[in-house]
Design a protein around this motif. Sequence first.
Motif, PDB file in Angstrom:
ATOM      1  N   LYS A 125      18.124  29.242  25.279  1.00  0.00           N
ATOM      2  CA  LYS A 125      19.340  30.002  24.946  1.00  0.00           C
ATOM      3  C   LYS A 125      20.330  29.321  24.003  1.00  0.00           C
ATOM      4  O   LYS A 125      20.970  29.992  23.198  1.00  0.00           O
ATOM      5  CB  LYS A 125      20.093  30.378  26.230  1.00  0.00           C
ATOM      6  N   SER A 126      20.519  28.004  24.117  1.00  0.00           N
ATOM      7  CA  SER A 126      21.673  27.448  23.409  1.00  0.00           C
ATOM      8  C   SER A 126      21.423  26.198  22.572  1.00  0.00           C
ATOM      9  O   SER A 126      22.176  25.909  21.663  1.00  0.00           O
ATOM     10  CB  SER A 126      22.788  27.153  24.417  1.00  0.00           C
ATOM     11  N   ASN A 127      20.373  25.432  22.873  1.00  0.00           N
ATOM     12  CA  ASN A 127      20.128  24.206  22.097  1.00  0.00           C
ATOM     13  C   ASN A 127      19.839  24.526  20.631  1.00  0.00           C
ATOM     14  O   ASN A 127      19.419  25.632  20.296  1.00  0.00           O
ATOM     15  CB  ASN A 127      18.882  23.476  22.636  1.00  0.00           C
ATOM     16  N   ILE A 128      19.999  23.515  19.781  1.00  0.00           N
ATOM     17  CA  ILE A 128      19.531  23.664  18.397  1.00  0.00           C
ATOM     18  C   ILE A 128      18.016  23.489  18.445  1.00  0.00           C
ATOM     19  O   ILE A 128      17.509  22.387  18.699  1.00  0.00           O
ATOM     20  CB  ILE A 128      20.197  22.620  17.471  1.00  0.00           C
ATOM     21  N   GLU A 129      17.313  24.587  18.299  1.00  0.00           N
ATOM     22  CA  GLU A 129      15.849  24.583  18.371  1.00  0.00           C
ATOM     23  C   GLU A 129      15.299  25.368  17.176  1.00  0.00           C
ATOM     24  O   GLU A 129      15.905  26.349  16.751  1.00  0.00           O
ATOM     25  CB  GLU A 129      15.366  25.282  19.669  1.00  0.00           C
ATOM     26  N   TRP A 130      14.151  24.945  16.681  1.00  0.00           N
ATOM     27  CA  TRP A 130      13.451  25.703  15.637  1.00  0.00           C
ATOM     28  C   TRP A 130      12.096  26.124  16.189  1.00  0.00           C
ATOM     29  O   TRP A 130      11.311  25.293  16.630  1.00  0.00           O
ATOM     30  CB  TRP A 130      13.225  24.840  14.385  1.00  0.00           C
ATOM     31  N   ASN A 131      11.826  27.406  16.154  1.00  0.00           N
ATOM     32  CA  ASN A 131      10.535  27.933  16.566  1.00  0.00           C
ATOM     33  C   ASN A 131      10.054  28.925  15.515  1.00  0.00           C
ATOM     34  O   ASN A 131      10.816  29.797  15.098  1.00  0.00           O
ATOM     35  CB  ASN A 131      10.651  28.623  17.929  1.00  0.00           C
ATOM     36  N   VAL A 132       8.816  28.777  15.093  1.00  0.00           N
ATOM     37  CA  VAL A 132       8.262  29.675  14.072  1.00  0.00           C
ATOM     38  C   VAL A 132       7.363  30.691  14.759  1.00  0.00           C
ATOM     39  O   VAL A 132       6.494  30.324  15.561  1.00  0.00           O
ATOM     40  CB  VAL A 132       7.466  28.882  13.011  1.00  0.00           C
ATOM     41  N   GLU A 133       7.605  31.958  14.444  1.00  0.00           N
ATOM     42  CA  GLU A 133       6.788  33.037  15.003  1.00  0.00           C
ATOM     43  C   GLU A 133       5.853  33.551  13.905  1.00  0.00           C
ATOM     44  O   GLU A 133       6.290  33.856  12.793  1.00  0.00           O
ATOM     45  CB  GLU A 133       7.693  34.176  15.487  1.00  0.00           C
ATOM     46  N   ILE A 134       4.567  33.599  14.217  1.00  0.00           N
ATOM     47  CA  ILE A 134       3.570  34.088  13.251  1.00  0.00           C
ATOM     48  C   ILE A 134       2.760  35.189  13.912  1.00  0.00           C
ATOM     49  O   ILE A 134       2.250  35.008  15.033  1.00  0.00           O
ATOM     50  CB  ILE A 134       2.646  32.933  12.800  1.00  0.00           C
ATOM     51  N   ILE A 135       2.671  36.329  13.255  1.00  0.00           N
ATOM     52  CA  ILE A 135       1.824  37.425  13.748  1.00  0.00           C
ATOM     53  C   ILE A 135       0.576  37.435  12.881  1.00  0.00           C
ATOM     54  O   ILE A 135       0.658  37.466  11.638  1.00  0.00           O
ATOM     55  CB  ILE A 135       2.556  38.770  13.692  1.00  0.00           C
ATOM     56  N   ALA A 136      -0.600  37.332  13.525  1.00  0.00           N
ATOM     57  CA  ALA A 136      -1.845  37.204  12.762  1.00  0.00           C
ATOM     58  C   ALA A 136      -2.949  38.067  13.366  1.00  0.00           C
ATOM     59  O   ALA A 136      -2.948  38.354  14.564  1.00  0.00           O
ATOM     60  CB  ALA A 136      -2.281  35.742  12.745  1.00  0.00           C
ATOM     61  N   LYS A 137      -3.868  38.467  12.523  1.00  0.00           N
ATOM     62  CA  LYS A 137      -5.068  39.181  12.981  1.00  0.00           C
ATOM     63  C   LYS A 137      -6.030  38.173  13.593  1.00  0.00           C
ATOM     64  O   LYS A 137      -5.970  36.963  13.302  1.00  0.00           O
ATOM     65  CB  LYS A 137      -5.744  39.892  11.804  1.00  0.00           C
ATOM     66  N   GLU A 138      -6.981  38.675  14.354  1.00  0.00           N
ATOM     67  CA  GLU A 138      -7.918  37.808  15.073  1.00  0.00           C
ATOM     68  C   GLU A 138      -8.765  36.946  14.145  1.00  0.00           C
ATOM     69  O   GLU A 138      -9.181  35.849  14.503  1.00  0.00           O
ATOM     70  CB  GLU A 138      -8.834  38.680  15.955  1.00  0.00           C
ATOM     71  N   ASP A 139      -8.975  37.427  12.907  1.00  0.00           N
ATOM     72  CA  ASP A 139      -9.858  36.695  11.995  1.00  0.00           C
ATOM     73  C   ASP A 139      -9.120  35.609  11.191  1.00  0.00           C
ATOM     74  O   ASP A 139      -9.728  34.894  10.406  1.00  0.00           O
ATOM     75  CB  ASP A 139     -10.569  37.660  11.030  1.00  0.00           C
ATOM     76  N   ALA A 140      -7.796  35.451  11.383  1.00  0.00           N
ATOM     77  CA  ALA A 140      -7.045  34.443  10.624  1.00  0.00           C
ATOM     78  C   ALA A 140      -7.465  33.042  11.082  1.00  0.00           C
ATOM     79  O   ALA A 140      -7.538  32.767  12.290  1.00  0.00           O
ATOM     80  CB  ALA A 140      -5.550  34.637  10.827  1.00  0.00           C
ATOM     81  N   GLN A 141      -7.746  32.169  10.109  1.00  0.00           N
ATOM     82  CA  GLN A 141      -8.190  30.803  10.425  1.00  0.00           C
ATOM     83  C   GLN A 141      -7.141  30.065  11.271  1.00  0.00           C
ATOM     84  O   GLN A 141      -7.468  29.338  12.208  1.00  0.00           O
ATOM     85  CB  GLN A 141      -8.479  30.031   9.134  1.00  0.00           C
ATOM     86  N   PHE A 142      -5.856  30.289  10.925  1.00  0.00           N
ATOM     87  CA  PHE A 142      -4.752  29.657  11.673  1.00  0.00           C
ATOM     88  C   PHE A 142      -4.870  29.991  13.156  1.00  0.00           C
ATOM     89  O   PHE A 142      -4.754  29.130  14.033  1.00  0.00           O
ATOM     90  CB  PHE A 142      -3.410  30.134  11.107  1.00  0.00           C
TER      91      PHE A 142
END
Length: 936
Positions: A125-142
Amino acid sequence: MIIEKKLIVNSDKGNLLNELISSINECEKFYFSVAFINYSGLQLLLDTFKNAEKRGVKGKIITSTYLNFTEAKALKKVNEFSNIHLKIFETDKAIGFHTKAYIFECKDSYKVIIGSSNITQSALKSNIEWNVEIIAKEDAQFLKDVLKEYDGLWNSSVVADDNFISKYEEFLSKLKGYTNTQQFIYESSEYIVPNNMQKRAVENLERIRSFGEKKALVIAATGTGKTYMSAFDVKGFKPKRLLFIVHREEILKKAKETFEKLLPNEKLTFGLLTGNQKQKNADYIFSTIQTVSKCYEEFKRDEFEYIIFDEAHHATSPSYQAVLEYFSPQFTLGMTATPERSDQQNVFDLFDNNVALEVRLHEALEDELVIPFHYFGITDIEGIDLSDVDIDDVAEITKRLKVNERVDFIIKNMNFYGHDGDKRKGLGFCVTVEHAQYMAQEFNSRGIHSICLSGNDSVELRAHYISRLEDDHDDLQFIFTVDIFNEGVDIPSVNTVLMLRPTNSPIVFIQQLGRGLRKHKDKSFLTVLDFIGNHSKTFLIAIALNGSRYYDKESLKVAIATGFANIPGCTHIQMDKISEERILAQIDKENFNSLKYLKEEYFEFKKMNQGKTPLLLMDYMKFDGAPDPIKFINREKTYLQFVAKVEKNDSLKRLLLDESFEGVLRELSSKLPLKRVYEFAIAKYLLDHAEISLETAKYEILKLVKEVDEDSVFHALQCLNQDFYDPGQKKRNLKLFAFENGHLSKTATYEKVLENDEYRAYIEDLIFYGIFRYEKEFKEDYYGVPHLKLYEQYQMADAALLSNYRKSHSAFRGSGLLSNGNDYFLFIDLHKEEDIKESINYHDEFINEQMFQWQTPNSTAPTSDRGKNIVFNQDRGIHLHLFIRKYKEIDGKTEPYIYIGKGNTVEYEGEKPITVTMKLESEVPASLYTEFTKRV
């Protein structure tokens, strides 16, 4: 294939918790891998996990024993969910475990959130945090790489079964006996620095003193560091001798220790003056009022340069009065959490109405002076019907709430949501003593050791049970109580509060909540469970939680719909759907401006005022959560007229028959709430002086604000002289002041009214209230000319006053575009009335938080001087000030505008009207943007 990416940070626009909740609610499966899980974070996800369990959504969670941060009770709780499989990655010195990944399997894609946040309240809720959200298809190498890594960790982890958890729990309890000295840093007293509240208070005290004032009051919640604040001020003041007076002896030693810690190298002696110890020759004496009131005459009147009254709300009692009147120090400081506990005399008056600081619940949460709370609004069981009962009929409500099934329901929810710390330490607030006794009895019969305490019990008995509740080794878990006003019920380690009575007053609600918000080494949050029945005043909960004294129906609805996103820090407010819908429906039905509602609000407040008629506006400043008396003034032109009407008070009506007195009240009341304090600073001075010059007026104003320009002071004197009233206003309004030869003096009529002591008391109250409320909302800052504060509420005519307009101020109305020199004021309604002629095609709307589209009045052409000033405003030195409101009217009352700052034209098109796109100089805060743009 990667479809979308975004960065998630905790800010007023959103947080990771909201993202996790919506993702779990939308997914088919979820997989978490986090270094550690604390109960503070897990509790915020419990309802979401429960809903996932009901929907048959399966989840896997990996966490670790890394640095022993994961809490055993959090692991136990996760294992209660049949749909979640929990494993532990066991770490050793060679391998650390730092992963923070949240994976959601959806119908056609995966959502992956990877970043810095573990499952703790502050990380979510409050800390300085960085989170990356990635939406990918099942075939994405990542995605393939992520899932492969997750599977590898899953296979390397062990199942967190009961056996594993009990061994881990045993290990953690052994650790408690050890202290890792590396975690501690030696700090000398020089490095103890004031928090925000203490800094602001000390600055204000210094300013108040610089203008020759000798007394001041600081109002701040218990546990927010008032004693440290006073010590910081004393450190700067450097008195040779100091007297610190308290009401209760247990506070005394702590206060003395605080001063000794903060002033170690000042070559001072510190002593106690109590029943047992008489160290009267110490430089700084710490005494109980009981002792000093017996021996104060042994000291010289000017013995102490600085005197502090802790718990200053007691200062109206005779023993305090005698001490206050005897001594003549250079400065007297009063400190209180609760200015409401005064009887005959007003505690504000005792400190010359100089309030150096007032910190109420929302500010305390924002400055982290108290711990955050997790509030869960739970719809009460179906078997209890309060819809047809008067909320004040406590006997009937008690009867209906004494249901065994309800007790089971309360305990079930208590066990589900849990609490912070090993031992539950709870307060339960009930309707009557009978109800509290019933709850204690039923809890005891179910094996939860509880007692009932009320005002009927002795102070000693209360203290006994409180110390038992605080003791980790005692099995007492709950105190059920009714009358929350006694100072006895102040228990720092309380970690659970049960609201078991219908809320009929925001004031009571906030006071109950406050009982659990004291900081304590063994708790990081307070759990609040509110069992919400179907009574007619459920919406008062929303008013209390919203935290704003000045609200309207629309802002309240948006606050509820957004889960009170405006609440700062790790505090979390969550209501179940039934309660939320019930409250929204009640708000829709209620007219907050009707006489019926205002009367109910007034009489509820009167009960809080110990049943005494609140004749003074300052009475409303004594309570957090009190109603806004300006609403009463708006109804009847003066506050006393409103009281006379609703109380049917003949003596008050007789008092108001004096046309001059009533005229003074009307004239001063018409200026409330103040949007600049200059006029009232001058009026306050003229209560005791025949006249005031420009120079003295400036001096008096600077007692309240850091800076003021001379032209504004002169304008204020002209305003008090009614220079800018139109003929109708001059006819209707009594003239109180006359401005001649550079001096402002009182008129003969006003002078005569002030000679009557009873009249004068009400006039003083009105002036002090205006100033105090102004200080609360605007603080001591200088806003320049025009004197406009971002996100404050204004009416059109306010812009004339605040820009030093020197023609009739009533001319500022009607049109949405008004000007004074190079200042253009744009007054904009986002939602127009449906009956407006279709020929006017408005395009006034937010494009985003920093861009706004506005359409000029129909007659404006880009070739006209006014048109050029708007479209080339920066080149031509024109300031475009934007005032926005969502609706023109709510419940038959004209709504104020909110000032969102200056905008600069970046694009324009068309003519008569011109459609202008402006970039705002200040980005609109997320909560306000939501309020403007969200329809509920």
